[in-house]
Motif scaffolding. Structure first.
Motif, PDB file in Angstrom:
ATOM      1  N   MET A  43       0.129  -1.280   0.064  1.00 30.50           N
ATOM      2  CA  MET A  43      -0.093   0.684  -0.363  1.00 30.50           C
ATOM      3  C   MET A  43       0.955   1.307  -0.142  1.00 30.50           C
ATOM      4  O   MET A  43       0.679   2.266  -0.605  1.00 30.50           O
ATOM      5  CB  MET A  43      -0.904  -0.038   1.210  1.00 30.50           C
ATOM      6  N   THR A  44       1.843   0.994   0.743  1.00 31.59           N
ATOM      7  CA  THR A  44       3.053   2.379   0.823  1.00 31.59           C
ATOM      8  C   THR A  44       3.256   2.555  -0.691  1.00 31.59           C
ATOM      9  O   THR A  44       3.671   3.920  -1.015  1.00 31.59           O
ATOM     10  CB  THR A  44       4.064   2.341   1.596  1.00 31.59           C
ATOM     11  N   ALA A  45       3.700   1.346  -1.101  1.00 34.38           N
ATOM     12  CA  ALA A  45       4.364   1.604  -2.704  1.00 34.38           C
ATOM     13  C   ALA A  45       3.668   1.794  -3.607  1.00 34.38           C
ATOM     14  O   ALA A  45       3.680   2.940  -5.140  1.00 34.38           O
ATOM     15  CB  ALA A  45       5.002   0.877  -2.984  1.00 34.38           C
ATOM     16  N   MET A  46       2.414   1.379  -3.687  1.00 37.41           N
ATOM     17  CA  MET A  46       0.984   1.862  -4.868  1.00 37.41           C
ATOM     18  C   MET A  46       0.204   2.505  -4.674  1.00 37.41           C
ATOM     19  O   MET A  46      -0.833   3.216  -5.393  1.00 37.41           O
ATOM     20  CB  MET A  46       0.770   0.708  -5.276  1.00 37.41           C
ATOM     21  N   ALA A  47      -0.244   3.200  -3.252  1.00 35.15           N
ATOM     22  CA  ALA A  47      -1.587   3.645  -3.349  1.00 35.15           C
ATOM     23  C   ALA A  47      -1.486   4.805  -1.844  1.00 35.15           C
ATOM     24  O   ALA A  47      -2.097   5.132  -1.061  1.00 35.15           O
ATOM     25  CB  ALA A  47      -2.474   2.617  -2.270  1.00 35.15           C
ATOM     26  N   GLY A  48      -0.350   4.950  -1.824  1.00 37.21           N
ATOM     27  CA  GLY A  48       0.141   5.861  -1.144  1.00 37.21           C
ATOM     28  C   GLY A  48      -0.492   7.255  -1.385  1.00 37.21           C
ATOM     29  O   GLY A  48      -0.744   7.661   0.337  1.00 37.21           O
ATOM     30  N   ASN A  49      -0.307   7.962  -2.322  1.00 37.55           N
ATOM     31  CA  ASN A  49      -1.696   8.581  -2.833  1.00 37.55           C
ATOM     32  C   ASN A  49      -3.116   8.704  -2.846  1.00 37.55           C
ATOM     33  O   ASN A  49      -3.549   9.477  -3.420  1.00 37.55           O
ATOM     34  CB  ASN A  49      -0.819   9.889  -3.847  1.00 37.55           C
ATOM     35  N   PHE A  50      -3.557   7.572  -2.422  1.00 38.23           N
ATOM     36  CA  PHE A  50      -4.652   7.232  -3.050  1.00 38.23           C
ATOM     37  C   PHE A  50      -5.826   7.702  -1.872  1.00 38.23           C
ATOM     38  O   PHE A  50      -5.379   7.984  -0.496  1.00 38.23           O
ATOM     39  CB  PHE A  50      -5.250   5.686  -2.946  1.00 38.23           C
ATOM     40  N   HIS A  51      -6.840   8.557  -2.471  1.00 31.40           N
ATOM     41  CA  HIS A  51      -7.782   8.779  -1.133  1.00 31.40           C
ATOM     42  C   HIS A  51      -7.863   7.803  -0.065  1.00 31.40           C
ATOM     43  O   HIS A  51      -8.406   6.449  -0.350  1.00 31.40           O
ATOM     44  CB  HIS A  51      -9.007   9.019  -1.602  1.00 31.40           C
ATOM     45  N   GLN A  52      -8.017   8.039   1.070  1.00 25.97           N
ATOM     46  CA  GLN A  52      -8.551   7.343   2.615  1.00 25.97           C
ATOM     47  C   GLN A  52      -7.296   6.089   2.634  1.00 25.97           C
ATOM     48  O   GLN A  52      -7.462   5.622   2.938  1.00 25.97           O
ATOM     49  CB  GLN A  52     -10.101   6.621   2.325  1.00 25.97           C
ATOM     50  N   TYR A  53      -6.038   6.270   2.079  1.00 21.63           N
ATOM     51  CA  TYR A  53      -4.382   5.723   2.559  1.00 21.63           C
ATOM     52  C   TYR A  53      -5.411   5.693   4.329  1.00 21.63           C
ATOM     53  O   TYR A  53      -4.947   3.928   4.296  1.00 21.63           O
ATOM     54  CB  TYR A  53      -3.944   6.353   1.476  1.00 21.63           C
ATOM     55  N   GLU A  54      -4.756   6.754   4.516  1.00 18.35           N
ATOM     56  CA  GLU A  54      -4.148   6.843   5.347  1.00 18.35           C
ATOM     57  C   GLU A  54      -5.349   5.836   7.102  1.00 18.35           C
ATOM     58  O   GLU A  54      -5.193   5.188   7.730  1.00 18.35           O
ATOM     59  CB  GLU A  54      -4.236   7.638   6.556  1.00 18.35           C
ATOM     60  N   GLU A  55      -6.462   6.246   6.080  1.00 20.97           N
ATOM     61  CA  GLU A  55      -7.730   5.860   7.043  1.00 20.97           C
ATOM     62  C   GLU A  55      -7.398   3.845   7.129  1.00 20.97           C
ATOM     63  O   GLU A  55      -8.314   3.402   7.838  1.00 20.97           O
ATOM     64  CB  GLU A  55      -9.149   6.195   6.384  1.00 20.97           C
ATOM     65  N   ALA A  56      -7.504   3.768   6.017  1.00 20.66           N
ATOM     66  CA  ALA A  56      -6.844   2.434   5.469  1.00 20.66           C
ATOM     67  C   ALA A  56      -6.889   1.089   6.376  1.00 20.66           C
ATOM     68  O   ALA A  56      -6.524   0.338   6.848  1.00 20.66           O
ATOM     69  CB  ALA A  56      -7.119   2.029   4.190  1.00 20.66           C
ATOM     70  N   ILE A  97      -5.098  -2.601  -7.965  1.00 12.21           N
ATOM     71  CA  ILE A  97      -4.605  -2.168  -6.582  1.00 12.21           C
ATOM     72  C   ILE A  97      -5.391  -2.856  -5.656  1.00 12.21           C
ATOM     73  O   ILE A  97      -4.747  -3.418  -4.445  1.00 12.21           O
ATOM     74  CB  ILE A  97      -4.420  -1.287  -6.862  1.00 12.21           C
ATOM     75  N   ARG A  98      -6.444  -2.380  -5.578  1.00 13.97           N
ATOM     76  CA  ARG A  98      -7.322  -3.024  -4.379  1.00 13.97           C
ATOM     77  C   ARG A  98      -7.440  -4.247  -4.107  1.00 13.97           C
ATOM     78  O   ARG A  98      -7.353  -5.269  -3.087  1.00 13.97           O
ATOM     79  CB  ARG A  98      -8.661  -2.622  -4.827  1.00 13.97           C
ATOM     80  N   ASN A  99      -7.735  -5.240  -5.543  1.00 15.08           N
ATOM     81  CA  ASN A  99      -7.607  -6.635  -5.422  1.00 15.08           C
ATOM     82  C   ASN A  99      -6.585  -7.038  -4.776  1.00 15.08           C
ATOM     83  O   ASN A  99      -6.433  -8.512  -4.043  1.00 15.08           O
ATOM     84  CB  ASN A  99      -8.284  -7.293  -6.743  1.00 15.08           C
ATOM     85  N   HIS A 100      -5.627  -7.181  -4.995  1.00 14.91           N
ATOM     86  CA  HIS A 100      -3.936  -6.947  -4.224  1.00 14.91           C
ATOM     87  C   HIS A 100      -3.389  -6.666  -3.200  1.00 14.91           C
ATOM     88  O   HIS A 100      -3.260  -7.489  -2.601  1.00 14.91           O
ATOM     89  CB  HIS A 100      -3.140  -6.506  -5.756  1.00 14.91           C
ATOM     90  N   VAL A 101      -4.263  -5.574  -2.698  1.00  7.74           N
ATOM     91  CA  VAL A 101      -4.662  -5.617  -1.468  1.00  7.74           C
ATOM     92  C   VAL A 101      -4.615  -6.165  -0.704  1.00  7.74           C
ATOM     93  O   VAL A 101      -5.180  -6.750   0.596  1.00  7.74           O
ATOM     94  CB  VAL A 101      -4.746  -4.340  -0.885  1.00  7.74           C
ATOM     95  N   LYS A 102      -6.783  -6.901  -0.980  1.00  6.84           N
ATOM     96  CA  LYS A 102      -7.154  -7.101  -0.148  1.00  6.84           C
ATOM     97  C   LYS A 102      -6.576  -8.973  -0.323  1.00  6.84           C
ATOM     98  O   LYS A 102      -7.028  -9.846   0.687  1.00  6.84           O
ATOM     99  CB  LYS A 102      -8.821  -7.650  -1.152  1.00  6.84           C
ATOM    100  N   ARG A 103      -5.575  -9.658  -1.279  1.00  5.49           N
ATOM    101  CA  ARG A 103      -4.920 -10.567  -1.713  1.00  5.49           C
ATOM    102  C   ARG A 103      -4.175 -10.612  -0.524  1.00  5.49           C
ATOM    103  O   ARG A 103      -3.961 -11.670   0.016  1.00  5.49           O
ATOM    104  CB  ARG A 103      -4.435 -10.827  -3.309  1.00  5.49           C
ATOM    105  N   LEU A 104      -3.288  -9.615  -0.475  1.00  5.23           N
ATOM    106  CA  LEU A 104      -2.411  -9.499   0.669  1.00  5.23           C
ATOM    107  C   LEU A 104      -2.875  -9.597   2.477  1.00  5.23           C
ATOM    108  O   LEU A 104      -2.396  -9.910   3.159  1.00  5.23           O
ATOM    109  CB  LEU A 104      -1.438  -8.559   0.457  1.00  5.23           C
ATOM    110  N   ALA A 105      -3.972  -8.770   2.401  1.00  2.00           N
ATOM    111  CA  ALA A 105      -4.704  -9.151   3.751  1.00  2.00           C
ATOM    112  C   ALA A 105      -5.643  -9.598   4.144  1.00  2.00           C
ATOM    113  O   ALA A 105      -5.918  -9.856   5.135  1.00  2.00           O
ATOM    114  CB  ALA A 105      -5.071  -7.353   3.429  1.00  2.00           C
ATOM    115  N   ALA A 106      -5.259 -10.586   3.045  1.00  2.00           N
ATOM    116  CA  ALA A 106      -6.302 -11.957   3.452  1.00  2.00           C
ATOM    117  C   ALA A 106      -6.405 -12.888   5.309  1.00  2.00           C
ATOM    118  O   ALA A 106      -7.258 -13.428   5.700  1.00  2.00           O
ATOM    119  CB  ALA A 106      -5.657 -13.417   2.594  1.00  2.00           C
ATOM    120  N   ASN A 107      -4.717 -12.969   5.571  1.00  6.74           N
ATOM    121  CA  ASN A 107      -4.487 -13.351   7.434  1.00  6.74           C
ATOM    122  C   ASN A 107      -4.371 -11.882   8.219  1.00  6.74           C
ATOM    123  O   ASN A 107      -3.855 -12.418   9.143  1.00  6.74           O
ATOM    124  CB  ASN A 107      -3.488 -14.270   6.883  1.00  6.74           C
TER     125      ASN A 107
END
Length: 203
Positions: free
Chosen positions: A150-163, A186-196
């Motif tokens: 997330m830091t590498a790919m979504a750091g400037n995305f909306h509600q990044y810090e809240e997420a 991006i969202r789907n890969h984040v969900k995949r990494l956050a599965a556990n």
């Protein structure tokens, strides 16, 4: 070809889109065939287990790239040699090793009163503690991998810090809510990494 390249899994992004995902060998071969040199310089590869970027030198032919990666990833950690002298106590054929445990009298009394006696109860308690520790370890590793990506790919995305706050708070519903409008790959890969990354009661 190093077997490490087929056991190391990663995902390649060009901009916010996934170009290839799978073993490092598969990803490198796929992107070398599909992309030109300009796109390859902008390509980002991420380790699927840690969420960290993977540095790949795409110069030359596919075989050249794979050869360099084989040298880079070929030396996997080996099994550590146990230099402790072999013990002959306990029941080695059953994998049982004798040892000493220091407990207070009340602890021994409680253990002896349990079904199966002290040894069986201690083994159960240890196994339960190991399982609980493994769950916590899996949660931490998943959180860390998600954070890295997330830091590498979504750091400037909306509600990044809240997420991120929802991730570390273990709040699955809020986490999914905050990343819902992100770029789909991006969202789907984040969900995949956050599965556990979340306690089971939240799933």
């Amino acid at each position: 070809m190093s077997n490490a390249l087929t056991r190391f899994y990663c995902t390649a992004f060009l901009g916010v889109g996934v170009v290839a995902s799978g073993s490092l060998q598969h990803v490198v071969t796929t992107v070398k065939d599909a992309l030109d040199d300009r796109d390859l310089t902008q390509l980002l590869l991420f380790d699927d287990s840690t969420g960290k970027p993977v540095d790949v030198d795409f110069r030359g032919k596919t075989d050249d790239v794979l050869k360099r990666l084989g040298e880079q990833f070929g030396d996997l950690p080996g099994t550590e040699v146990n230099h402790q002298p072999t013990r002959r106590v306990g029941r080695p054929k059953l994998g049982v090793v004798s040892g000493e445990v220091t407990l207070l009298p009340r602890h021994w009394e409680w253990l002896k009163s349990q079904p199966g006696g002290a040894s069986v109860t201690l083994r159960k308690l240890i196994d339960e503690a190991r399982r609980a520790g493994e769950k916590q370890s899996n949660i931490r590793e998943s959180q860390e991998a998600t954070f890295n990506f997330m830091t590498a790919m979504a750091g400037n995305f909306h509600q990044y810090e809240e997420a991120l706050r929802a991730l570390y708070a273990g709040d699955l519903d809020r986490f999914y809510h905050f990343i819902d409008d992100w770029a789909p790959d991006i969202r789907n890969h984040v969900k995949r990494l956050a599965a556990n990354a979340f306690p089971e009661e939240n799933l």
